[in-house]
Write an enzyme that holds these catalytic residues in place. Structure first.
Site, PDB file in Angstrom:
ATOM      1  N   GLU A 117       3.264 -14.629   9.135  1.00  0.00           N
ATOM      2  CA  GLU A 117       1.941 -14.019   8.956  1.00  0.00           C
ATOM      3  C   GLU A 117       1.315 -14.254   7.576  1.00  0.00           C
ATOM      4  O   GLU A 117       0.484 -13.465   7.127  1.00  0.00           O
ATOM      5  CB  GLU A 117       1.987 -12.506   9.253  1.00  0.00           C
ATOM      6  CG  GLU A 117       2.426 -12.193  10.684  1.00  0.00           C
ATOM      7  CD  GLU A 117       2.421 -10.697  11.013  1.00  0.00           C
ATOM      8  OE1 GLU A 117       1.656  -9.950  10.382  1.00  0.00           O
ATOM      9  OE2 GLU A 117       3.177 -10.295  11.915  1.00  0.00           O
ATOM     10  N   ARG A 141      -6.173   4.814  -2.475  1.00  0.00           N
ATOM     11  CA  ARG A 141      -6.240   3.751  -1.479  1.00  0.00           C
ATOM     12  C   ARG A 141      -7.447   3.918  -0.556  1.00  0.00           C
ATOM     13  O   ARG A 141      -7.679   4.988   0.008  1.00  0.00           O
ATOM     14  CB  ARG A 141      -4.963   3.721  -0.654  1.00  0.00           C
ATOM     15  CG  ARG A 141      -4.873   2.459   0.152  1.00  0.00           C
ATOM     16  CD  ARG A 141      -3.580   2.364   0.919  1.00  0.00           C
ATOM     17  NE  ARG A 141      -3.823   1.637   2.153  1.00  0.00           N
ATOM     18  CZ  ARG A 141      -3.968   0.324   2.223  1.00  0.00           C
ATOM     19  NH1 ARG A 141      -3.866  -0.413   1.142  1.00  0.00           N
ATOM     20  NH2 ARG A 141      -4.213  -0.269   3.373  1.00  0.00           N
ATOM     21  N   HIS A 167      10.218   0.394   3.647  1.00  0.00           N
ATOM     22  CA  HIS A 167       9.282   0.971   2.683  1.00  0.00           C
ATOM     23  C   HIS A 167       9.852   1.025   1.270  1.00  0.00           C
ATOM     24  O   HIS A 167       9.141   1.397   0.340  1.00  0.00           O
ATOM     25  CB  HIS A 167       8.857   2.374   3.126  1.00  0.00           C
ATOM     26  CG  HIS A 167       8.166   2.368   4.461  1.00  0.00           C
ATOM     27  ND1 HIS A 167       8.858   2.443   5.645  1.00  0.00           N
ATOM     28  CD2 HIS A 167       6.865   2.256   4.792  1.00  0.00           C
ATOM     29  CE1 HIS A 167       8.006   2.394   6.649  1.00  0.00           C
ATOM     30  NE2 HIS A 167       6.787   2.273   6.164  1.00  0.00           N
TER      31      HIS A 167
HETATM   32  N1  GLN Z   1       3.484  -7.603  12.769  1.00  0.00           N
HETATM   33  C1  GLN Z   1       3.067  -6.720  11.730  1.00  0.00           C
HETATM   34  C2  GLN Z   1       3.869  -6.991  10.468  1.00  0.00           C
HETATM   35  O1  GLN Z   1       5.000  -7.375  10.604  1.00  0.00           O
HETATM   36  C3  GLN Z   1       3.258  -5.282  12.118  1.00  0.00           C
HETATM   37  C4  GLN Z   1       2.745  -4.348  11.076  1.00  0.00           C
HETATM   38  C5  GLN Z   1       2.731  -2.900  11.489  1.00  0.00           C
HETATM   39  O2  GLN Z   1       3.316  -2.518  12.461  1.00  0.00           O
HETATM   40  N2  GLN Z   1       2.085  -2.086  10.729  1.00  0.00           N
HETATM   41  O3  GLN Z   1       3.397  -6.810   9.377  1.00  0.00           O
END
Ligand code: GLN
Ligand code: ZN
Length: 770
Positions: free
Chosen positions: A496, A527, A706
């Site tokens: 991505e 934010r 996270h």
């Molecule tokens: N495919 C997205 C990613 O991996 C999913 C993000 C999400 O669920 N917030 O970033």
């Protein structure tokens, strides 16, 4: 006379000045005096724009550092022990930001040593997040923060007529969490109430006439003891000075209508955008001495108000209420962008359909004027203009696409059903994919490094050619694929890199979406988000991801998973249209995504993931409306997913852990595999899977993305063993909790090494052995 007022104005500033100032302060680049000066300027300018727009009674208390619920916690002295200053000194701005963001341990003997931040959660069904107050059984309340009183003085010194805004005692308690021993937080109300008395007395002494008390929980399904508490609390508050306006918003009062109308206060605000049907009943039930404030301008969207329609209600109300009629936006304008005038790049037609906070104030003022001075030329003109705008928008060929509507009308039930049931599909998929037990995968994104962001930015600014940009992204994909192969992951992703955001990336490629430059809305703290605007029928002119995914697939013999965002999430994280239902918009999105799914399959992609991160947050506030939502939401997902052959495996992903109450609908989505967040709750969420036999495959996240912390192999093995008590081992996948875009590469690789090793260990030893 009808009085124009607002319930609150966005505090971020039209150029996000508050965000920038707070972040500079946190970095030490701006001192406290500098930060406070920015706040003061923003408040002054926001009061002035509202006044200039024609608002007569201005809100105070809508400004907050970080969050308004947090400001209330400071006001009431609801400061958890870990943030308390030694020697019982009053909290400072440092205390406030520590509560919001956590504090590092320091050795100077001062407050908040190594304290973790307060929890954050969504403000009703908005995308705003507040800091959850923490109550202890021994909770004492003490007036500890002067901000509201200072700001009232500030506004009055500027010559404004103001109405302070406070969160009501019951809503405030409802929003908080009982910590430590088990106790009923409602019991705290008798201790909390004297504080409201003190606040009202001080405001009265400052010359305030009206106070707005927000009690949005009146639009929720309330337990009986909370309903009972309303009457008692407001009977007690009745003794305190000030005229009181109880504000409700985000929905209808329904079963709480009689209760709300009968409270011994001087006025009631209702949301007629979300719940127009409650108007006649309220009018009947409202005692004759009370002010009724009608929320007629949508505070949560970006569309211009249909003034004539609103005026119809208003004129009727005026006949009944006379002087007791007020006009307002439906809720605080916190949830809409600041100023449409700032948009310099939007085309004129689209711009003429929109209204942001400043323009919404003008609309409220025009509505009031239309009652008070109906003959005034500017009023007549504004209403005539509104009529023209509404007509043009309703008839615009930019919005209404016959092809999209024809497709929607032709949807058959079979379109949202896979050809065969899961048991048959999975057999075909297993034979085709040939994956090991406990297959490993990731959720889609890999670290968004500085160089990726720079490449994207340069391309946008025209500094990087399309060919150079494509090569930069290809090189990121090669890098991601290489690493995944080295790690030994089973199902790969392309990473991505080309996506700024999981919704915006697709929205930019769909017809029917528009983008603002300055349409920011506060999400939490500093934010802000800038949701895309759905303005017309949605369609996909051409493939959106096929080139990237097939490029990635071409680099490896392993299975490459295609990655899309689902229709419900696209809708929830956009500003939707107000002229057709959410359901219809979700269907349009579903068809557009379906086309992409089918194209990916045709290009040889065998696994396609359709993320529905926002599926749960779309749930209506009232339980009675849940099923209707869940029905169209699951149907939209299936419509997007079911254009493929049985052999093609559909995944979905959801990043949260409250599944218990929606598990049946999640199952009804009928994805072959779902990946979910679980590690933070230590697989507790899987309780949902105990009660309900989830039929398909599941990847419960085995570590929390996270934080940069690297999970150990043992931890992961243990989590998976725990999961296997609820889910048959042959249906278990192994993956992180969510996408990895916010992480850096070193911890990502280290964590995935352990994750793959854990899966291998289980394959070797079997799930049962200790
Ligand atoms: N495919 C997205 C990613 O991996 C999913 C993000 C999400 O669920 N917030 O970033
Ligand atoms: Zn996620």
């Amino acid at each position: 006379m009808a009085l124009a007022h607002t319930l609150g104005f966005p505090r971020i500033g039209r150029d996000r000045e508050l965000k920038k100032a707070q972040e500079a302060f946190w970095k030490g680049e701006l001192d406290e005096a500098g930060l406070r000066a920015v706040g003061r300027e923003l408040r002054a300018s926001h009061w002035q724009v509202q006044k200039d727009a024609g608002i007569e009674l201005l809100p105070v208390g809508d400004f907050a550092w970080y969050d308004q619920v947090l400001a209330h916690s400071l006001t009431f002295g609801v400061i958890p022990e870990r943030f308390r200053a030694h020697g019982n000194r009053k909290p400072t701005l440092q205390t406030l930001f520590a509560m919001a963001r956590g504090a590092l341990a320091n050795n100077d003997g001062d407050n908040c040593c190594g304290a973790h931040a307060q929890e954050m959660t969504k403000w009703f069904d908005t995308n705003y997040h507040y800091l959850v107050p923490e109550f202890s059984a021994e909770q004492q309340f003490e007036l500890s923060w002067e901000q509201l009183f200072e700001e009232v003085d500030e506004a009055r010194a500027l010559g404004h007529r103001v109405k302070p805004v406070v969160i009501g005692p019951l809503t405030y308690l409802w929003l908080g969490k009982a910590k430590g021993s088990e106790f009923d937080k409602l019991e705290l109300v008798d201790r909390l109430l004297p504080l409201y008395g003190q606040i009202f007395q001080r405001l009265a002494a400052q010359g305030v006439e009206w106070v707005q008390i927000d009690e949005p929980i009146l639009v929720l399904d309330l337990p009986q003891d909370w309903k009972n508490a309303f009457e008692r609390v407001y009977n007690l508050l009745q003794r305190e000075p000030l005229k009181k306006l109880v504000a409700t918003y985000f929905g209808g009062l329904e079963d709480n209508l009689g209760l709300a109308a009968g409270l011994p206060v001087d006025g009631l605000h209702i949301d007629l955008v979300r719940a127009p049907e409650q108007y006649p009943t309220i009018l009947d039930r409202l005692p004759a001495y009370k002010v009724l404030s009608l929320g007629l301008v949508n505070g949560r969207n970006v569309w211009r108000c249909d003034l004539e329609k609103a005026l119809g209600v208003l004129r009727h109300a005026h006949e009944r209420l006379g002087e007791r009629l007020w006009v307002a936006p439906s809720c605080s304008l916190l949830h809409s962008p600041v100023d449409l005038d700032r948009e310099d790049k939007l085309d004129a037609e689209l711009k003429s359909w929109l209204a942001f906070a400043v323009q919404k104030c003008q609309e409220v003022a025009v509505l009031a004027s239309a009652i008070n001075e109906p003959e005034r030329a500017v009023v007549i003109q504004a209403i005539a203009e509104s009529r023209v705008v509404q007509q043009r928008r309703a008839a615009s060929p930019r919005i209404h696409k016959p092809a999209v509507q024809a497709r929607l009308a032709a949807i058959k039930p079979a379109d949202s059903q896979r050809h065969s049931v899961f048991a048959e599909r999975i057999a075909l998929q297993r034979a085709d994919l040939n994956l090991p037990a406990f297959p490993t995968t990731t959720i889609g994104s890999f670290p968004q490094t500085a160089s990726i962001r720079l490449a994207r930015q340069s391309f946008r600014q025209g500094k990087l050619s399309a060919a150079a940009y494509t090569e930069a992204m290809h090189s990121e994909i090669r890098h991601a694929v290489e690493i995944q192969e080295c790690l030994g992951l089973d199902v790969l992703v392309h990473g991505e890199a080309e996506r700024n955001d999981m919704v915006e990336y697709f929205a930019e490629q769909l017809d029917g979406y528009a983008f603002t430059r300055f349409g920011w809305v506060q999400s939490y703290g500093s934010r802000c988000v800038k949701p895309a605007v759905i303005y017309g029928d949605l369609s996909r002119p051409k493939a959106m991801t096929v080139d990237w995914i097939t490029y990635a697939q071409g680099l490896t013999d392993k299975v490459m998973k295609g990655m899309l965002t689902g229709p419900v999430t696209m809708l929830m994280w956009s500003f939707p249209r107000d002229d057709i239902s959410r359901e219809q918009q979700a269907r349009q999105l579903a068809l557009a995504i379906r086309d992409e799914v089918v194209d990916l399959e045709a290009a040889g992609i065998r696994i396609i993931q359709i993320d529905e991160a926002a599926f749960r947050e779309g749930l209506p506030l009232r339980k009675s409306q849940w099923q209707e939502y869940l029905d169209w939401a699951t149907e939209s997902f299936r419509l997007s997913a079911c254009g493929v052959r049985d052999k093609t495996q559909i995944h979905t992903h959801m990043c949260y852990s409250e599944f218990n109450d929606v598990i049946e609908s999640i199952a009804a989505m009928d994805a072959d595999v779902i990946t979910i967040e679980t590690s933070r709750s230590d697989m507790e969420l899987l309780e949902a899977f105990e009660r309900f036999d989830y039929p398909n495959e599941i990847g419960p996240g085995v570590y929390d993305i996270h934080s940069p912390r690297v999970p150990t192999l043992e931890e992961i093995v243990n989590l998976l063993r725990k999961a296997a008590r609820r889910i048959p081992a042959q249906r278990l996948w192994v993956n992180p909790d969510c996408g990895l875009k916010t992480r850096a590469w070193p911890e990502t690789e280290a964590a995935l090494v352990n994750m793959v090793a854990a899966a291998r260990e289980l394959r070797r030893t079997g799930i049962q052995s200790a």
